[in-house]
Design an enzyme around this catalytic site. Sequence first.
Site, mmCIF file in Angstrom:
data_model
loop_
_atom_site.group_PDB
_atom_site.id
_atom_site.type_symbol
_atom_site.label_atom_id
_atom_site.label_comp_id
_atom_site.label_asym_id
_atom_site.label_seq_id
_atom_site.Cartn_x
_atom_site.Cartn_y
_atom_site.Cartn_z
ATOM 1 N N CYS A 73 23.612 44.783 35.956
ATOM 2 C CA CYS A 73 23.489 43.355 36.264
ATOM 3 C C CYS A 73 23.694 42.611 34.963
ATOM 4 O O CYS A 73 22.917 42.791 34.019
ATOM 5 C CB CYS A 73 22.107 43.054 36.854
ATOM 6 S SG CYS A 73 21.760 41.301 37.106
ATOM 7 N N CYS A 184 29.857 39.099 36.501
ATOM 8 C CA CYS A 184 28.744 39.403 37.409
ATOM 9 C C CYS A 184 29.183 40.568 38.264
ATOM 10 O O CYS A 184 30.311 40.574 38.784
ATOM 11 C CB CYS A 184 28.406 38.184 38.273
ATOM 12 S SG CYS A 184 27.203 38.517 39.593
#
Length: 255
Positions: A73, A184
Site C-alpha cells: 500500500c 496506488c
Amino acid sequence: MHNRPIAVFDSGVGGLSVLRELIRVMPEENFLYFGDSANAPYGDKTTQEIRTLTLRHAQELFSRRIKALVVACNTATSAAISELRAQYPDKIIIGIEPALKLAVTHFPKGRILVMATEATLRERKFAFLMERFGQRCDICKCPCPGLVEYVERGELTGAAVEDAVREELNGCLDRPPDAIVLGCTHYPFLRGAIRAVVGETPEILDGADGTAKETKRRLSDAGLLRTGLPGRVELTNSLPTPQLMRLSEQLLSAE
C-alpha cells in the site's frame, strides 16, 4: 522458517496487484494476504490514523509467525514504513514505492504524471522522490482520491469508471504525458479505464514488479527462500463478507 508465509498487507483489495507479482516471481512461497477494507480508503485519513492502523495490523501479522512483511500500500508505506522498521529492526519489511525512478529512466526530461492518493502525495517519502527526480523531468502530481472505492466494490470497467478517471485527471492532461505512474496499488486494476482516457501513447507503470523482486532479494540474502512444491495463498480481510472475498479471489486470478 522457510515454510513460514510472507504477509502482504494493504488498505483493502488493491495490494492483490502486488501479490500477483509476488506469486509470479516466487511461486514456491506461501503467502498470507490481509486487506483492511473495513477502514478503506486510507488515502483520506490523517498520517497518524494511517500509522496507527498500519502498526496495529503489522503486529497482528507478525504474531502469526510470518517470515517477511510486504506493505503493498503506497499510502501505508509513505506514512508508516519508518516506524515499522524502527519497531521491528530484526524483521524483513518491504514497502512499495511509486515507479517514479523507472519512469524517469525510460523518459529522461519527459513529462510524467503520478496518480496517487492525497496521503501518499503529501508525505515526506514522496517529497524525497520529487527532490531526487523532479529536476530531471516534468513531474505532475495527480491526486485521485475517488478511484479506490471503485476497485473496492469491484467496478473496474465501464463508462462510470472512465468518467471518474477523466474527472480525477482533469487539468493533468493539458499536455500529453510520456508516462503515467500508478502510485496506488488499487489503480492497476483500473488500467483499462485509465488507458481509455489517456490514449495509447503514455507508458503506464506501477511498482509491483520492483517490490516483488526486492522481496525475493531480501529473502535470498537471509537464506529464507522456500523451494519445492508451489506455495499456498491465504486471503483474509477485516471485512470478510462473501462478496468481498469472492472479489479478492477474482482480482487475484484475473488476466
